[in-house]
Design an enzyme around this catalytic site. Structure first.
Site, PDB file in Angstrom:
ATOM      1  N   ASP A   3      39.732  36.934  55.233  1.00 34.91           N
ATOM      2  CA  ASP A   3      39.601  36.810  53.785  1.00 34.91           C
ATOM      3  C   ASP A   3      39.712  38.207  53.192  1.00 34.91           C
ATOM      4  OD1 ASP A   3      38.809  35.097  51.446  1.00 34.91           O
ATOM      5  OD2 ASP A   3      37.193  36.546  51.350  1.00 34.91           O
ATOM      6  N   SER A   4      39.832  38.243  51.870  1.00 34.77           N
ATOM      7  CA  SER A   4      39.911  39.551  51.215  1.00 34.77           C
ATOM      8  C   SER A   4      38.552  40.252  51.188  1.00 34.77           C
ATOM      9  CB  SER A   4      40.421  39.374  49.786  1.00 34.77           C
ATOM     10  OG  SER A   4      39.549  38.531  49.085  1.00 34.77           O
ATOM     11  N   GLY A  51      43.345  38.833  44.374  1.00 30.36           N
ATOM     12  CA  GLY A  51      43.890  37.814  43.477  1.00 30.36           C
ATOM     13  C   GLY A  51      44.558  38.328  42.223  1.00 30.36           C
ATOM     14  N   CYS A  56      41.280  32.669  52.972  1.00 30.41           N
ATOM     15  CA  CYS A  56      41.543  33.150  51.611  1.00 30.41           C
ATOM     16  C   CYS A  56      42.645  32.319  50.946  1.00 30.41           C
ATOM     17  CB  CYS A  56      41.966  34.607  51.710  1.00 30.41           C
ATOM     18  SG  CYS A  56      42.386  35.356  50.153  1.00 30.41           S
ATOM     19  N   ASN A  57      42.305  31.676  49.842  1.00 28.73           N
ATOM     20  CA  ASN A  57      43.300  30.873  49.111  1.00 28.73           C
ATOM     21  C   ASN A  57      44.455  31.729  48.620  1.00 28.73           C
ATOM     22  OD1 ASN A  57      42.027  27.963  48.082  1.00 28.73           O
ATOM     23  ND2 ASN A  57      40.529  29.476  48.713  1.00 28.73           N
ATOM     24  N   GLU A  98      31.136  39.389  44.903  1.00 29.42           N
ATOM     25  CA  GLU A  98      31.035  40.557  45.789  1.00 29.42           C
ATOM     26  C   GLU A  98      29.788  41.387  45.424  1.00 29.42           C
ATOM     27  OE1 GLU A  98      33.157  41.703  48.429  1.00 29.42           O
ATOM     28  OE2 GLU A  98      34.180  39.775  48.345  1.00 29.42           O
ATOM     29  N   CYS A 155      39.142  29.117  45.666  1.00 29.55           N
ATOM     30  CA  CYS A 155      38.957  30.501  46.110  1.00 29.55           C
ATOM     31  C   CYS A 155      37.709  30.496  46.978  1.00 29.55           C
ATOM     32  CB  CYS A 155      38.763  31.414  44.902  1.00 29.55           C
ATOM     33  SG  CYS A 155      38.301  33.107  45.333  1.00 29.55           S
ATOM     34  N   HIS A 214      35.546  32.567  47.494  1.00 26.88           N
ATOM     35  CA  HIS A 214      34.359  33.176  46.888  1.00 26.88           C
ATOM     36  C   HIS A 214      33.573  32.174  46.038  1.00 26.88           C
ATOM     37  CE1 HIS A 214      36.295  36.927  48.034  1.00 26.88           C
ATOM     38  NE2 HIS A 214      35.231  37.594  47.645  1.00 26.88           N
TER      39      HIS A 214
HETATM   40  N1  DGL Z   1      38.663  34.883  48.349  1.00 26.02           N
HETATM   41  C1  DGL Z   1      40.016  34.900  48.041  1.00 26.02           C
HETATM   42  C2  DGL Z   1      40.555  33.546  47.710  1.00 26.02           C
HETATM   43  O1  DGL Z   1      40.160  32.597  48.309  1.00 26.02           O
HETATM   44  C3  DGL Z   1      40.555  35.938  47.112  1.00 26.02           C
HETATM   45  C4  DGL Z   1      39.637  36.686  46.262  1.00 26.02           C
HETATM   46  C5  DGL Z   1      40.282  37.967  45.817  1.00 26.02           C
HETATM   47  O2  DGL Z   1      40.321  38.874  46.649  1.00 26.02           O
HETATM   48  O3  DGL Z   1      40.732  38.051  44.678  1.00 26.02           O
HETATM   49  O4  DGL Z   1      41.424  33.400  46.892  1.00 26.02           O
END
Ligand code: DGL
Length: 268
Positions: free
Chosen positions: A13-14, A46, A76-77, A155, A187, A189
């Protein structure tokens, strides 16, 4: 390629958001070893360009493949939406991504055939959810909304903060004006904001949290490929991040409700 059952599952993931998938995997597959990579130095993804996200995703894939994982789970989406084919082309081991699993769940849940999708700008602009949902059912209406401030709030650990609530109310206004009965948390998160979001949307709207769908898809695939870990021993978990491991550890432990053990700093 000879894949062994006791090799780890690579999840990435990011940042911290993919821990929602890790938590679901730990519960669903308690004997699987897991190596997690969170790109804490470069989050958020994102709001970045497709080229940049592809570049980062390629680096992470190469890193996890060097760690000898038996399967890659793109939690990560954003990476799934824009970099899935780059990841797949690079990987000799199977790759699972989150969007199809969530689309499937959303279609199974909706009665009104109106689905809301919230995600990062890269995910929403890629149209990946609309494509995945329409591939399953044509006559579904989709209302999408980008929520770029959610990732930094998560975060920051602001899962239930008045500022997060205010921003969420603002973001959700347009989708709530439609007759949706299902809202995809597009997402990784966002499940960390699940209780707050459920309060805002009310009890009649189903929130689709892709983490559990991912864990089910992983379990099915391991079963199908006969790759489940036969060692019924306490598994090894390794968490790798690209910056400030201490911060990841603190917020991650608060979220998982358990100690993370090893959190390593990795420079890609
Ligand atoms: N958690 C990630 C997602 O599922 C991306 C969040 C990000 O880094 O912007 O899209």
């Amino acid at each position: 390629m000879d894949i062994k059952n006791n090799q780890a599952i690579g999840v990435f993931d990011s940042g911290i958001g993919g821990l929602t998938v890790v938590r679901a995997l730990m519960e669903r597959l308690p004997f699987e070893n897991i190596i997690y990579f969170g790109d804490t130095a470069r989050v958020p993804y994102g709001i970045k360009s497709v080229e940049t996200i592809n570049h980062y995703a390629t680096q992470i894939t190469e890193f996890l493949l060097k760690k000898d994982v038996k399967l890659l789970v793109v939690a990560c989406n954003t990476m799934a939406a824009v970099a899935y084919s780059a990841i797949k082309d690079l990987s000799p081991v199977p790759v699972l991504e989150v969007i199809e699993a969530s689309a499937r769940n959303a279609v199974a849940e909706t009665r009104t055939k109106s689905i809301g999708v919230i995600g990062t700008p890269a995910t929403i602009n890629s149209n990946a959810y609309a494509r995945a949902i329409h591939l399953l059912v044509k006559e579904v209406k989709i209302y999408s909304q980008t929520c770029p401030l959610f990732v930094p709030l998560v975060e920051e650990g602001w899962f239930d903060h008045p500022a997060t609530r205010l921003i969420a109310q603002e973001y959700l206004k347009p989708v709530l004006a439609e007759q949706i009965d299902t809202l995809v948390l597009g997402c990784t998160h966002y499940p960390l904001l699940k209780s707050l979001l459920q309060e805002i949307v009310g009890p009649k709207i189903n929130l689709i949290d892709s983490a559990e769908a991912m864990a089910d898809a992983t379990a099915d695939l391991l079963n199908q490929l006969n790759l489940g870990n036969a060692n019924k021993l306490p598994p090894d978990y390794l968490f790798c991040v690209s910056d400030v491991p201490y911060r990841f550890q603190t917020i991650g432990e608060r979220f998982l409700g358990r100690t993370l053990g090893k959190v390593e700093l990795v420079r890609l």
